[in-house]
Design a protein around this motif. Structure first.
Motif, PDB file in Angstrom:
ATOM      1  N   PRO B  92       0.887  -1.179   0.004  1.00  0.00           N
ATOM      2  CA  PRO B  92       0.033  -0.153  -0.049  1.00  0.00           C
ATOM      3  C   PRO B  92       0.861   1.434  -0.075  1.00  0.00           C
ATOM      4  O   PRO B  92       0.488   2.339  -0.325  1.00  0.00           O
ATOM      5  CB  PRO B  92      -0.777  -0.188   1.446  1.00  0.00           C
ATOM      6  CG  PRO B  92      -0.780  -1.555   1.742  1.00  0.00           C
ATOM      7  CD  PRO B  92       0.498  -2.258   1.094  1.00  0.00           C
ATOM      8  N   LEU B  93       2.154   1.127   0.496  1.00  0.00           N
ATOM      9  CA  LEU B  93       2.949   2.478   0.712  1.00  0.00           C
ATOM     10  C   LEU B  93       3.486   2.600  -0.734  1.00  0.00           C
ATOM     11  O   LEU B  93       4.033   3.818  -1.068  1.00  0.00           O
ATOM     12  CB  LEU B  93       4.137   2.138   1.818  1.00  0.00           C
ATOM     13  CG  LEU B  93       3.556   1.751   3.080  1.00  0.00           C
ATOM     14  CD1 LEU B  93       4.413   1.309   3.835  1.00  0.00           C
ATOM     15  CD2 LEU B  93       2.769   3.008   3.535  1.00  0.00           C
ATOM     16  N   ILE B  95       1.650   2.999  -3.382  1.00  0.00           N
ATOM     17  CA  ILE B  95       0.628   4.035  -4.113  1.00  0.00           C
ATOM     18  C   ILE B  95       1.255   5.450  -3.408  1.00  0.00           C
ATOM     19  O   ILE B  95       0.716   6.449  -4.095  1.00  0.00           O
ATOM     20  CB  ILE B  95      -0.596   3.505  -3.536  1.00  0.00           C
ATOM     21  CG1 ILE B  95      -0.921   2.046  -4.142  1.00  0.00           C
ATOM     22  CG2 ILE B  95      -1.737   4.521  -4.191  1.00  0.00           C
ATOM     23  CD1 ILE B  95      -2.072   1.195  -3.532  1.00  0.00           C
ATOM     24  N   THR B  96       1.364   5.243  -2.202  1.00  0.00           N
ATOM     25  CA  THR B  96       1.622   6.740  -1.444  1.00  0.00           C
ATOM     26  C   THR B  96       3.032   7.428  -1.883  1.00  0.00           C
ATOM     27  O   THR B  96       3.162   8.571  -1.734  1.00  0.00           O
ATOM     28  CB  THR B  96       1.676   6.798  -0.090  1.00  0.00           C
ATOM     29  OG1 THR B  96       2.643   5.998   0.408  1.00  0.00           O
ATOM     30  CG2 THR B  96       0.072   6.009   0.613  1.00  0.00           C
ATOM     31  N   GLY B  97       3.770   6.553  -2.586  1.00  0.00           N
ATOM     32  CA  GLY B  97       5.051   7.283  -3.124  1.00  0.00           C
ATOM     33  C   GLY B  97       6.072   6.947  -1.905  1.00  0.00           C
ATOM     34  O   GLY B  97       7.307   7.098  -2.138  1.00  0.00           O
ATOM     35  N   ALA B  98       5.777   6.374  -0.645  1.00  0.00           N
ATOM     36  CA  ALA B  98       7.005   6.352   0.396  1.00  0.00           C
ATOM     37  C   ALA B  98       7.829   4.975  -0.149  1.00  0.00           C
ATOM     38  O   ALA B  98       8.885   5.260   0.161  1.00  0.00           O
ATOM     39  CB  ALA B  98       6.179   5.806   1.614  1.00  0.00           C
ATOM     40  N   LYS B 100       9.368   2.794  -3.558  1.00  0.00           N
ATOM     41  CA  LYS B 100       9.173   2.791  -5.081  1.00  0.00           C
ATOM     42  C   LYS B 100      10.161   1.635  -5.742  1.00  0.00           C
ATOM     43  O   LYS B 100      11.015   1.206  -4.897  1.00  0.00           O
ATOM     44  CB  LYS B 100      10.059   4.104  -5.738  1.00  0.00           C
ATOM     45  CG  LYS B 100       9.305   5.202  -5.687  1.00  0.00           C
ATOM     46  CD  LYS B 100      10.094   6.532  -6.310  1.00  0.00           C
ATOM     47  CE  LYS B 100       9.145   7.774  -6.351  1.00  0.00           C
ATOM     48  NZ  LYS B 100      10.055   8.960  -6.780  1.00  0.00           N
TER      49      LYS B 100
END
Lengths: 226, 222
Positions: B92-93, B95-98, B100
């Motif tokens: 899920p992270l 998606i947030t860009g945390a 890559k």
């Protein structure tokens, strides 16, 4: 001459030791979990397979350069490695063997559930089983030919030892249509997946080589004799 | 923090998926990669660190052991399962860009060949090393590889084969891709291929084992 066999599973039972060797654990050092999974698969495998196979026996000749085999007017061009083994053949048995599509469907069911380990064991068990099934047919052919004072060679398959897989199309013409329920894809692969095919040479001057793998340079091949 | 990341790496290396997983026997009843990854996130350890200093480290260790024939396919599958289960918390992270992905890796078994065990191992090892993997499956025609390269610019391509006669497909695929996308790096692997064949067909790298492929593309991404 066409021979077809439906082999009872009891005659080709896959054992834990067969899979241990295939997977790599030859020293009996397989972890218990893997042993349990293999035993679980082997306990039920009979319900997912239908071992069958057969062959046609065809008069064989060779072109002048000995690199091509002529069977039933069809010209085959295996590699020199294979023709060297078959060159004294008077006849060629074109064989196919399968255990059906059930095992692949079973492996795919596990895969869909994210269970790669059960799926892998199913796949490996299928590979071992189809070879064991063909071993029975191969042995029976040997007996039948011995009655006529003829010997047989090892089996050689398109796709291995530099024999083009495209020649499956011709090989299948030596057998009745849809023989044993095996069909070819556009790229000459067999369906069901757990199927094998090839030639066995027959003649007074041919021989069976116990360690033919030594001739092949695929050192990492899973079928290689260890 | 370092201790928790080491524990995560250990779980992946030894295939300890989660608390209820009975494997390996000496870790029975202990937390696995899934719980420890969740714990690390809850403690505020950056997802990037969990991935790079925990999960990927474990996958690299199992890859090296596999190369040395110290472990076999089932153990690699358990490690990959531990990795992918832990990744459920990390994904899920993305998606947030945390976090890559390092890049995209396209893989397939070439046309005329249905063997997929080697391909799947490479696919799992590379995904477990933080790459986005596009798995085209088996019996893949050259055009399909080209299409995938067009859809995924700057990707790496991995070609797998077991049958000696399907090696010729590799040459066709390399030629087709290099004609339009000469910058695309293409790796080959499988029992019948070797370094000489790689040179002959103009591929960029011959990977004798999954870890070799991982190391090559990681070096390119660095």
């Amino acid at each position: 001459m066409i021979e077809k066999y439906n082999i009872e599973y009891e005659k080709v039972v896959v054992r834990l030791s067969d899979l241990e060797r295939f997977i790599g654990y030859s020293g009996g050092d397989i972890p218990d979990l893997f042993k349990d999974i293999i035993n679980e698969i082997l306990a039920d495998i009979e319900n997912h397979v239908n071992p069958t196979g057969g062959y046609s026996i065809n008069e064989a000749s060779f072109t002048s350069n000995k690199n091509e085999i002529v069977a039933d007017k069809l010209i085959f061009t295996p590699s020199q490695l294979i023709t060297a083994r078959l060159k004294k053949s008077e006849k060629i048995a074109a064989f196919v063997c399968t255990i059906g599509k059930g095992i692949t469907e079973w492996a795919n069911e596990f895969l869909k559930k994210g269970d790669t380990l059960h799926s892998y064991i199913c796949d490996v068990a299928g590979s071992v089983l189809v070879e064991k099934t063909m071993d029975i047919i191969h042995a029976d052919l040997k007996l039948k030919m011995a009655d006529q004072d003829l010997r047989i060679t090892n089996r050689y398959s398109p796709g291995y030892c530099d024999w083009s897989v495209a020649e499956q199309q011709k090989l299948f013409k030596l057998l009745p249509e849809n023989f044993c329920g095996i069909t070819l894809t556009e790229t000459s692969l067999m369906n069901p997946i757990k199927s094998i095919s090839g030639f066995i040479g027959i003649g007074k001057g041919v021989k069976f080589s116990k360690h033919d793998c030594e001739l092949c340079n695929m050192e990492n091949c899973v079928y290689r004799n260890k | 923090m370092e201790s928790l990341l080491n524990e995560i790496a250990h779980c992946v290396e030894f295939g300890k998926i989660d608390l209820k997983s009975p494997y390996p026997p000496d870790m029975k009843g202990k937390e696995g990669a899934a719980e420890l990854t969740k714990k690390a996130l809850d403690e505020g350890i950056p997802a990037k660190d969990i991935l790079e200093k925990g999960l990927i480290v474990g996958m690299a260790k199992i890859g090296i052991k596999f190369r040395a024939n110290e472990v076999f396919v089932p153990q690699v599958l358990m490690s990959a399962k531990a990795m992918s289960t832990a990744m459920e918390h990390i994904k899920p992270l993305f998606i947030t860009g945390a976090v890559k992905a390092k890049g995209t890796f396209i893989i397939g078994t070439v046309a005329g060949d249905l063997h997929d065990i080697g391909k799947n191992l490479v696919s799992m090892m590379i995904e477990g090393n933080g790459w986005n993997v596009v798995d085209l499956g088996v019996d893949v025609k050259p055009e399909k590889f080209l299409e995938a390269v067009k859809e995924n610019p700057n990707s790496y391509v991995g070609l797998s084969a077991l049958l000696t006669t399907t090696m010729v497909q590799m040459e066709k695929i390399v030629s087709l891709i290099k004609e339009d996308h000469p910058e695309t790096k293409i790796l080959i692997g499988g029992a019948p291929v070797n370094e000489n064949f790689k040179n002959k067909i103009g591929a960029d790298f011959y990977a004798p084992d999954p870890q070799g492929a991982v190391e090559y593309i990681n070096a390119g991404a660095a």
